[in-house]
Scaffold this active site. Structure first.
Site, PDB file in Angstrom:
ATOM      1  N   HIS A 170       5.407  -8.306   2.675  1.00 20.58           N
ATOM      2  CA  HIS A 170       6.206  -7.084   2.587  1.00 20.58           C
ATOM      3  C   HIS A 170       6.122  -6.336   3.908  1.00 20.58           C
ATOM      4  CE1 HIS A 170       7.683  -3.188   1.485  1.00 20.58           C
ATOM      5  NE2 HIS A 170       6.554  -2.662   1.873  1.00 20.58           N
ATOM      6  N   ARG A 190      -0.129  15.344   9.256  1.00 23.38           N
ATOM      7  CA  ARG A 190      -0.648  14.079   8.723  1.00 23.38           C
ATOM      8  C   ARG A 190      -1.680  13.487   9.670  1.00 23.38           C
ATOM      9  NH1 ARG A 190      -0.780  10.550   4.581  1.00 23.38           N
ATOM     10  NH2 ARG A 190      -0.434   8.861   6.036  1.00 23.38           N
ATOM     11  N   LYS A 197       7.620   6.237  16.667  1.00 23.43           N
ATOM     12  CA  LYS A 197       6.315   6.007  17.277  1.00 23.43           C
ATOM     13  C   LYS A 197       6.260   6.417  18.740  1.00 23.43           C
ATOM     14  CE  LYS A 197       4.499   1.900  16.973  1.00 23.43           C
ATOM     15  NZ  LYS A 197       3.027   1.964  16.926  1.00 23.43           N
ATOM     16  N   CYS A 213       9.443  -0.006  -1.080  1.00 21.92           N
ATOM     17  CA  CYS A 213       8.013   0.002  -0.748  1.00 21.92           C
ATOM     18  C   CYS A 213       7.236   0.348  -2.022  1.00 21.92           C
ATOM     19  CB  CYS A 213       7.740   1.006   0.381  1.00 21.92           C
ATOM     20  SG  CYS A 213       6.085   0.862   1.114  1.00 21.92           S
ATOM     21  N   HIS A 272      11.097   6.927  -0.651  1.00 19.31           N
ATOM     22  CA  HIS A 272      10.712   8.143   0.079  1.00 19.31           C
ATOM     23  C   HIS A 272      11.381   9.380  -0.510  1.00 19.31           C
ATOM     24  CE1 HIS A 272       8.679   5.717   2.988  1.00 19.31           C
ATOM     25  NE2 HIS A 272       9.754   5.001   3.184  1.00 19.31           N
TER      26      HIS A 272
HETATM   27  N1  GLN Z   1       1.337  -2.921  -1.496  1.00 22.01           N
HETATM   28  C1  GLN Z   1       1.413  -1.650  -0.843  1.00 22.01           C
HETATM   29  C2  GLN Z   1       1.885  -0.595  -1.825  1.00 22.01           C
HETATM   30  O1  GLN Z   1       2.690  -0.875  -2.627  1.00 22.01           O
HETATM   31  C3  GLN Z   1       2.338  -1.678   0.320  1.00 22.01           C
HETATM   32  C4  GLN Z   1       2.360  -0.378   1.065  1.00 22.01           C
HETATM   33  C5  GLN Z   1       3.105  -0.422   2.355  1.00 22.01           C
HETATM   34  O2  GLN Z   1       3.836  -1.345   2.633  1.00 22.01           O
HETATM   35  N2  GLN Z   1       2.968   0.571   3.174  1.00 22.01           N
HETATM   36  O3  GLN Z   1       1.505   0.535  -1.776  1.00 22.01           O
HETATM   37 ZN    ZN Z   2       6.053  -0.794   2.509  1.00 18.82          ZN
END
Ligand code: GLN
Ligand code: ZN
Length: 763
Positions: free
Chosen positions: A650, A524, A121, A735, A703
């Site tokens: 999360h 992006r 960032k 994620c 990723h």
């Molecule tokens: N619930 C969201 C997903 O699964 C979380 C995305 C994120 O943390 N950037 O896409």
């Molecule tokens: Zn995430």
């Protein structure tokens, strides 16, 4: 009278021309010459848009990132790309994006894989730069070709331009010593490259050089302060006039010495360092130019021009020609042109200014200072009216919301019982096995899903057909999860374009631009929603989808929400009240949603706070205050539920060391985090803090297209169990899976569930 200038213009293009040109080039659909031509054309357009200024910036354009540009200008290339023989632009993109060994990309003469530079960032913005890499033996070799080319272009257009570079100390500050050496030791080798650059620019007839040192607004220790002094005393022999630029905050203890550095001018962010303007005048001396950033380069509201003139006029009188006016920082962080917005709500639109409009405001201020307010009376009256209209609009101010805010109470943020009591009650309801498995929310956003959403938005598909299609997607992901044997299911988020926009669109107090794109990194862009008024929820936002998903299965279905801090941090927000207030309003609205989900029989609710860390202020001294209100906003959102309802949160990053106490005080029953790449090391922070609640450390790096093996995930979980008691561990990906394909996701999750079963067997 006051000189007008700008620190930088958005480069992505009003219609995202640069994004599309880059992507076409990367896909092999256009040539380097075509891409370069787009660059030239955009620079011309941007200069034309800034033509009313006395000095336009030059060198602020970038094909990817201004910090990476500086690395190339200084010849500071990572060793892994130094022996590249193809087009320099391709090498630049190799560092920016990396290249897989398979050579799937069309361009680039070399076929060996190369790792991308790390991205992080840019201060407290949502822009990300490529981190310069250093080692103890880093060498610098000037390559001024990019700046020379642009100087040539500007000259051909007859422009009065001011090149922009990143200063030597901020350049070092932004980089990372890969071998643990001290970056500051490189200064004696770095300064000659800067001196040489300055000499080259002087030869070109450049008069003023903008030298950005945003690190000046951070906490700097003695060594850094000393290094600033050495650097600018070394560079002062240049015939160029240096405009030393700070932005993004007040300088505090750095203000006096920074202003006394031997430069011809100094820029101060008069939005964020407004109360330092007086002190700056005192330290300025009798020759230095003071550039004041009087227009907010970080937000999209019209400036209250009359109010600015009230405090600016005496300064202008005192400084005369030595007062320069600019936006607070580069306009990189705002969209290009409000004129692109033809569908935006007219009332909201009348309160806004994007980059082009901000430059018009700047010129109005300069004209008022030069010829008196009467000379621009009409424009000032119009501005006064827009400011007043916004201040009193019922679209902005909602009595009910304000009454709810006045009733905010400590108790709102507290669960009924402490975690151990809740955990036992939840266990009785949920009946989960040891090492329960779950996913983070989204499943692959296939082309069909996007198409259905698009057709619904354009009116081609009616609500019933849309609902049927989405139900089909939900059912598909529920069946897939059952077949995989996952324990806590998700509905898959097919109906969501974006985790913030989806909620913003359903909340009063939010507006959406059509083309308000802001560069996030490289090609992006993001289109931050505009939080303009008191926030309220018209009706339940997610309950129908989740209820339907739960109706398909006996397994617990997670309700899925984006948290208030993340929604706030990824929006343009109001400047007429503290960020914390807007965040609490979001929290109150989302709290209603949480309670509605609970009433609908949902037993597990996840509230994502992906951007909680992003909101941290630049100075550590301010972290505590931010974390306090941010955590409280989360708690207000989450903690109205009964003990039996399990709250998840999360966060998709892995630096928790310095915020672990705040994370723990959120008191979520379960937190899922990104860990797979850091080899579980980050769990040390949770261990040493004795983090009390449950944790799902990600074992699947979403990723990457790689499918992690059962053994790999098992090994990661065993490592996790060395840090966290096994009975508090969950098994899940890093994620959401929206960017992956089903053929990757299914085997990966199958392996993940198998790993969890092996752990249970061993437990
Ligand atoms: N619930 C969201 C997903 O699964 C979380 C995305 C994120 O943390 N950037 O896409
Ligand atoms: Zn995430």
């Amino acid at each position: 009278m006051a000189i007008t200038h700008s620190l930088g213009f958005p480069r992505i293009g009003a219609q995202r021309e640069l994004k599309f040109a880059l992507e076409a080039y990367w896909q092999g659909k256009s040539s380097a010459a075509e891409l370069r031509a787009v660059g030239t054309r955009l620079r011309q357009q941007h200069w034309a848009a800034q033509a009313g200024l006395d000095l336009v910036p030059l060198g602020d354009f970038s094909f990817y990132d201004q910090v990476l540009d500086m690395s190339f200008t200084l010849g500071n290339l990572p060793a892994r790309v130094r022996d590249f023989h193809g087009d320099a632009l391709d090498n630049y993109f190799r560092v920016a994006r990396g290249r897989s060994a398979a050579g799937s990309e069309a361009h680039g003469a070399c076929c060996a894989g190369v790792a991308a530079g790390e991205m992080t960032k840019w201060f407290d913005t949502n822009y990300h730069y490529i981190v310069p890499e250093f080692t103890a033996d880093s060498e610098f070799r000037l390559d001024a070709s990019r700046l020379l080319q642009e100087i040539g272009e500007a000259r051909a257009l007859g422009l009065r331009a001011k090149p922009v570079i990143i200063g030597p100390l901020s350049y070092l500050w932004l980089g990372k010593a890969k071998d643990g050496s001290n970056k500051l030791d490189l200064l004696p080798r770095l300064l000659p490259a800067y001196a040489q650059l300055l000499a080259v620019l002087a030869e070109q007839g450049v008069e003023w050089l903008q030298i950005d040192e945003p690190a000046l607004v951070t906490e700097l220790d003695e060594d850094w302060r000393h290094a600033y002094s050495i650097a600018y005393h070394t560079l002062k022999s240049t015939p160029l006039k240096l405009l030393l630029c700070s932005y993004f905050g007040p300088l505090r203890e750095n203000l006096e010495w920074a202003l006394k550095l031997p430069t011809a001018g100094f820029h101060l962010d008069a939005l964020r360092a407004r109360d330092e303007v007086q002190a700056a005048l005192n330290y300025l001396g009798s020759h230095k130019v003071l550039s004041l950033g009087v227009i907010n380069g970080r937000n999209i509201w019209k400036t209250d021009l009359n109010a600015v003139l009230d405090w600016l006029e005496p300064i202008s009188e005192r400084l005369g020609e030595r007062l320069w006016l600019a936006p607070s920082c580069s306009l990189l962080h705002v969209p290009v042109d409000l004129r692109s917005e033809t569908r935006l709500d007219a009332e909201v639109r009348s309160w806004l200014a994007f980059a082009c409009q901000k430059l018009e405001e700047l010129q109005l201020l300069a004209r008022a200072l030069k010829s008196g307010r009467e000379a621009v009376a009409g424009a000032l009256a119009e501005n006064r009216q827009a400011i007043a209209a916004r201040r009193s609009s019922t679209r902005v101010h909602n009595r009910q919301v304000q009454e709810a805010m006045a009733r905010l109470h400590d108790k709102l943020g507290r669960r009924q019982s402490p975690y151990p009591v809740r955990a036992a009650r939840q266990a009785a309801v949920l009946q989960l096995p040891a090492f329960p498995t779950t996913t983070i929310g989204s499943f692959p956003q296939t082309a069909e899903i996007r198409q259905i959403r698009r057709r619904f938005k354009s009116g081609e598909l009616d609500a019933a057909a849309y609902q049927a299609a989405m139900h089909g997607e939900i059912e598909r992901s529920v069946r897939a999860q059952e077949a995989l044997g996952l324990d806590v299911l998700v509905h898959g988020e097919a109906e969501r374009n974006d985790m913030v926009e989806y909620f913003g669109e359903q909340l009063d107090g939010y507006a959406f631009s059509q083309a308000g794109w802001v560069q996030s990194y490289g090609s992006r862009c993001v289109k931050p929603p505009i939080l303009f008024g008191d926030i309220s929820r018209r009706q339940a936002m997610t309950v129908d989808w989740i209820r339907y998903a739960q109706s398909l299965t006996d397994k617990p279905m997670k309700g899925m929400l984006t948290g208030p801090v993340t929604i706030l941090n990824w929006s343009f927000v109001r400047d007429d009240q503290p960020r914390a207030f807007s965040c609490f309003q979001l929290a109150l609205a989302l709290r209603e949603e949480v309670l509605d989900l609970e009433r609908a029989g949902i037993r597990v609710i996840q509230i994502d706070e992906a951007a909680l860390r992003e909101g941290l202020p630049l100075r550590k001294a301010q972290w505590q205050a931010y974390l306090e209100w941010a955590v409280e906003a989360f708690r207000i959102t989450a903690n109205g539920v009964a003990d039996q309802t399990q709250i998840h949160t999360h966060m998709c990053y892995s630096e928790f060391n310095d915020i672990i106490a705040a994370i723990a005080s959120m008191d979520a029953d379960v937190i899922t985090i990104e860990t797979s790449r850091s080899d579980m090391e980050l769990l040390e922070a949770f261990k040493s803090f004795k983090y009390p609640n449950e944790i799902g450390p990600g074992v699947y790096d979403i990723h990457s297209p790689n499918i992690p093996s059962e053994e790999h995930m098992l090994a990661l979980m065993r490592k996790a169990a060395e840090h966290i008691p096994a009975e508090r561990l969950w098994v899940n990906p890093d994620c959401g899976l929206k960017t992956r394909q089903w053929p990757e996701v299914m085997p990966a999750l199958r392996n993940m569930v198998a790993a969890a079963k092996r752990l249970r067997g061993a437990a």
